[in-house]
Enzyme design. Structure first.
Site, PDB file in Angstrom:
ATOM      1  N   GLY A  11       0.820  -1.223   0.000  1.00 19.61           N
ATOM      2  CA  GLY A  11       0.000   0.000   0.000  1.00 19.61           C
ATOM      3  C   GLY A  11       0.848   1.264   0.000  1.00 19.61           C
ATOM      4  O   GLY A  11       2.087   1.218  -0.121  1.00 19.61           O
ATOM      5  N   ASP A  32       0.133  -9.011   1.993  1.00 19.37           N
ATOM      6  CA  ASP A  32      -0.880  -8.080   1.485  1.00 19.37           C
ATOM      7  C   ASP A  32      -1.849  -8.883   0.632  1.00 19.37           C
ATOM      8  O   ASP A  32      -1.422  -9.772  -0.115  1.00 19.37           O
ATOM      9  CB  ASP A  32      -0.202  -6.970   0.647  1.00 19.37           C
ATOM     10  CG  ASP A  32      -1.069  -5.737   0.485  1.00 19.37           C
ATOM     11  OD1 ASP A  32      -2.216  -5.880   0.006  1.00 19.37           O
ATOM     12  OD2 ASP A  32      -0.608  -4.632   0.830  1.00 19.37           O
ATOM     13  N   SER A 125      -3.991   6.658  13.968  1.00 19.24           N
ATOM     14  CA  SER A 125      -4.324   7.860  13.201  1.00 19.24           C
ATOM     15  C   SER A 125      -4.684   8.993  14.142  1.00 19.24           C
ATOM     16  O   SER A 125      -5.232   8.763  15.229  1.00 19.24           O
ATOM     17  CB  SER A 125      -5.521   7.532  12.314  1.00 19.24           C
ATOM     18  OG  SER A 125      -6.095   8.702  11.795  1.00 19.24           O
ATOM     19  N   TYR A 149     -14.392   3.875  11.027  1.00 19.40           N
ATOM     20  CA  TYR A 149     -12.963   3.745  10.731  1.00 19.40           C
ATOM     21  C   TYR A 149     -12.129   4.174  11.940  1.00 19.40           C
ATOM     22  O   TYR A 149     -11.237   3.453  12.401  1.00 19.40           O
ATOM     23  CB  TYR A 149     -12.574   4.585   9.493  1.00 19.40           C
ATOM     24  CG  TYR A 149     -11.080   4.745   9.378  1.00 19.40           C
ATOM     25  CD1 TYR A 149     -10.275   3.679   8.995  1.00 19.40           C
ATOM     26  CD2 TYR A 149     -10.457   5.956   9.719  1.00 19.40           C
ATOM     27  CE1 TYR A 149      -8.898   3.813   8.928  1.00 19.40           C
ATOM     28  CE2 TYR A 149      -9.079   6.099   9.652  1.00 19.40           C
ATOM     29  CZ  TYR A 149      -8.304   5.021   9.261  1.00 19.40           C
ATOM     30  OH  TYR A 149      -6.941   5.153   9.220  1.00 19.40           O
ATOM     31  N   LYS A 153      -9.464   2.137  14.812  1.00 21.33           N
ATOM     32  CA  LYS A 153      -8.107   2.525  15.250  1.00 21.33           C
ATOM     33  C   LYS A 153      -8.046   2.584  16.782  1.00 21.33           C
ATOM     34  O   LYS A 153      -7.110   2.089  17.410  1.00 21.33           O
ATOM     35  CB  LYS A 153      -7.710   3.874  14.642  1.00 21.33           C
ATOM     36  CG  LYS A 153      -7.514   3.821  13.138  1.00 21.33           C
ATOM     37  CD  LYS A 153      -6.379   2.882  12.759  1.00 21.33           C
ATOM     38  CE  LYS A 153      -6.241   2.677  11.271  1.00 21.33           C
ATOM     39  NZ  LYS A 153      -5.360   1.569  10.905  1.00 21.33           N
ATOM     40  N   PHE A 178      -0.673  11.943  11.140  1.00 24.47           N
ATOM     41  CA  PHE A 178      -1.516  13.077  10.781  1.00 24.47           C
ATOM     42  C   PHE A 178      -1.890  12.901   9.290  1.00 24.47           C
ATOM     43  O   PHE A 178      -2.397  11.847   8.941  1.00 24.47           O
ATOM     44  CB  PHE A 178      -0.873  14.393  11.244  1.00 24.47           C
ATOM     45  CG  PHE A 178      -1.124  14.552  12.741  1.00 24.47           C
ATOM     46  CD1 PHE A 178      -0.526  13.675  13.661  1.00 24.47           C
ATOM     47  CD2 PHE A 178      -2.026  15.484  13.225  1.00 24.47           C
ATOM     48  CE1 PHE A 178      -0.827  13.739  15.025  1.00 24.47           C
ATOM     49  CE2 PHE A 178      -2.319  15.564  14.585  1.00 24.47           C
ATOM     50  CZ  PHE A 178      -1.723  14.696  15.484  1.00 24.47           C
ATOM     51  N   LEU A 200      -7.646  15.328   0.150  1.00 23.76           N
ATOM     52  CA  LEU A 200      -7.357  16.581  -0.558  1.00 23.76           C
ATOM     53  C   LEU A 200      -6.300  16.434  -1.658  1.00 23.76           C
ATOM     54  O   LEU A 200      -6.514  16.856  -2.797  1.00 23.76           O
ATOM     55  CB  LEU A 200      -6.921  17.641   0.466  1.00 23.76           C
ATOM     56  CG  LEU A 200      -6.586  19.016  -0.120  1.00 23.76           C
ATOM     57  CD1 LEU A 200      -7.800  19.634  -0.800  1.00 23.76           C
ATOM     58  CD2 LEU A 200      -6.078  19.952   0.992  1.00 23.76           C
ATOM     59  N   ARG A 292     -17.978  19.771   4.804  1.00 23.81           N
ATOM     60  CA  ARG A 292     -18.176  18.319   4.714  1.00 23.81           C
ATOM     61  C   ARG A 292     -18.535  17.811   6.110  1.00 23.81           C
ATOM     62  O   ARG A 292     -17.797  18.097   7.068  1.00 23.81           O
ATOM     63  CB  ARG A 292     -16.871  17.692   4.213  1.00 23.81           C
ATOM     64  CG  ARG A 292     -16.923  16.203   3.975  1.00 23.81           C
ATOM     65  CD  ARG A 292     -15.663  15.702   3.282  1.00 23.81           C
ATOM     66  NE  ARG A 292     -14.474  15.777   4.117  1.00 23.81           N
ATOM     67  CZ  ARG A 292     -13.270  15.320   3.758  1.00 23.81           C
ATOM     68  NH1 ARG A 292     -13.106  14.766   2.571  1.00 23.81           N
ATOM     69  NH2 ARG A 292     -12.245  15.420   4.573  1.00 23.81           N
TER      70      ARG A 292
END
Ligand code: NAD
Ligand code: WQD
Length: 337
Positions: A11, A32, A125, A149, A153, A178, A200, A292
């Site tokens: 990934g 993977d 995260s 999600y 974590k 981050f 983004l 959003r």
């Protein structure tokens, strides 16, 4: 030199981490299932490093296959990237997320315990901080999540903390990333999301390559420098180097630690758009849209702990990140194929 099992090693973040591990002469074994990556990544890693990592196309939900990987190799430590990561999708199909990210991870931890491999670096995260009361965010801030999600974590962090309480032989690093962006300098490794990008940078890159007409800026009425959301973007190669420091630390210490991996700097959506426009030498058209749902105004790391404990801090700035992302996007218009 150690033998490191890297789950999710094909990934985006995993592949960059494998490169840095190999550069330092560690032996890398990748597990993977290629759900969100290409087998071609292995050739790209070889092109960069001269070494093609050992690869198992295995789903971490398959416990027997995992046991076999541990039986066939003398593994010193695990870096666990494998998982699903799309926030919006996790709201739509929570059980799929819990199964892959929680059941899959428990399989891995059980297989590790059975093989007596008790050193792990886990991909957490900054999402575990929810909507922080203040910035910069320190590791001891309260934890909360706003989507399945993020909850996967948080639960993984708790599970691993409990594992350590039960057995002090474990060495566990919970790395809270981050916003990873950018790509390898060679243009051979980078991020190519399927479908319409949520994040983004991939979205801006697709505007720059002409795939999308304009950037949709999700709100300009936040209490920030220009009203758009502020995040701590970190170059994926810096993040990979953070994993090297983390694995070296974990191999030499027992215990459990949560560590932020960010730069400590915040950039707004419009600032990132401008940095990308500068790198690509073109205008990036954009339109201001409604906020959003679920977004927060500002998020950036206090990086003191990473500096003090791991001796690591990020080197690359936002211009490097945009330059490398643009280089990768141009060289790989259809992803890694
Ligand atoms: P990615 O999707 O590019 O990589 C994850 C890899 O895991 C993929 O190659 C995928 O095929 C594999 N995988 C997924 N489920 C699997 C399974 N059941 N068995 C085996 N392999 C499986 O994602 P990434 O951006 O490299 O993220 C890596 C990790 O870092 C993830 O755990 C993610 O949640 C976490 N993370 C990512 C970000 C980010 O913005 N990219 C931020 C914070 C944390
Ligand atoms: C960044 C900023 C958007 C897209 C997500 C996950 C987080 C972590 C990283 C895994 C925000 C704005 C975005 C667009 C925009 N992943 N934006 N137009 O939301 O900070 O974090 O990815 O752990 O868990 O939530 O990243 O890149 O989606 O957004 O205006 O088309 O860009 O509103 O301010 P985010 P992002």
């Amino acid at each position: 030199m150690a033998t490191i099992l890297v789950t999710g090693g094909c990934g985006y973040i995993g592949s960059h981490t494998c490169v840095e591990l190999i550069n330092l002469h560690h032996d890398v074994i990748i597990v993977d299932n290629l759900y969100n990556s290409s087998i071609k990544v292995l050739d790209r890693i070889k092109e960069i490093t001269g070494v093609k990592p050992k690869f198992y196309q295995v789903d971490i939900l398959d416990r027997a296959a995992l046991d076999q990987v541990f039986a066939e190799n003398k593994i010193d430590a695990v870096i666990h990237f494998a998982g699903y990561k799309a926030v919006g999708e996790s709201v739509a199909i929570p059980l799929t997320y819990y199964k892959n990210n929680i059941s899959g991870s428990i399989n891995l931890y059980e297989a590790m315990a059975k093989a007596n491999v008790k050193t792990i670096v886990f991909s957490s995260s900054a999402t575990v901080y929810g909507d922080p009361a203040s910035v910069p965010i320190k590791e001891d801030f309260p934890l909360s999540t706003t989507n399945p999600y993020g909850t996967t974590k948080l639960y993984n962090e708790q599970i691993l903390k409990d594992v350590y309480v039960s057995d002090a032989e474990w060495s566990i690093l919970l790395l809270r990333y981050f916003n990873p962006i950018g790509a390898h300098k060679s243009g051979l490794l980078g991020e190519t999301p399927n479908g319409i990008p949520n994040n983004l940078l991939p979205y801006i890159a697709q505007v720059a390559t002409g795939k999308r007409e304009f950037l949709r800026v999700w709100g300009n009425d936040y209490d920030t420098v220009d009203g758009t959301g502020v995040r701590d973007y970190i170059h994926v190669v810096d993040l990979a180097l953070g994993h090297i420091k983390a694995i070296e630390y974990a191999l030499g210490h027992k215990g459990v630690e949560c560590i932020n991996l960010g730069t400590g700097n915040g950039y707004s959506v419009l600032q990132v758009k401008d940095a990308f426009a500068k790198a690509a030498k073109m205008e990036i058209p954009y339109q201001i849209m409604d906020r959003r749902p679920g977004d927060i105004a500002t998020c950036y790391a206090d990086t003191t702990k990473a500096k003090e404990l791991l001796g690591w801090s990020a080197r690359y700035d936002i211009d490097d990140m945009c330059q490398d992302a643009w280089n990768f996007a141009q060289k790989n218009p259809n992803g890694i194929e």
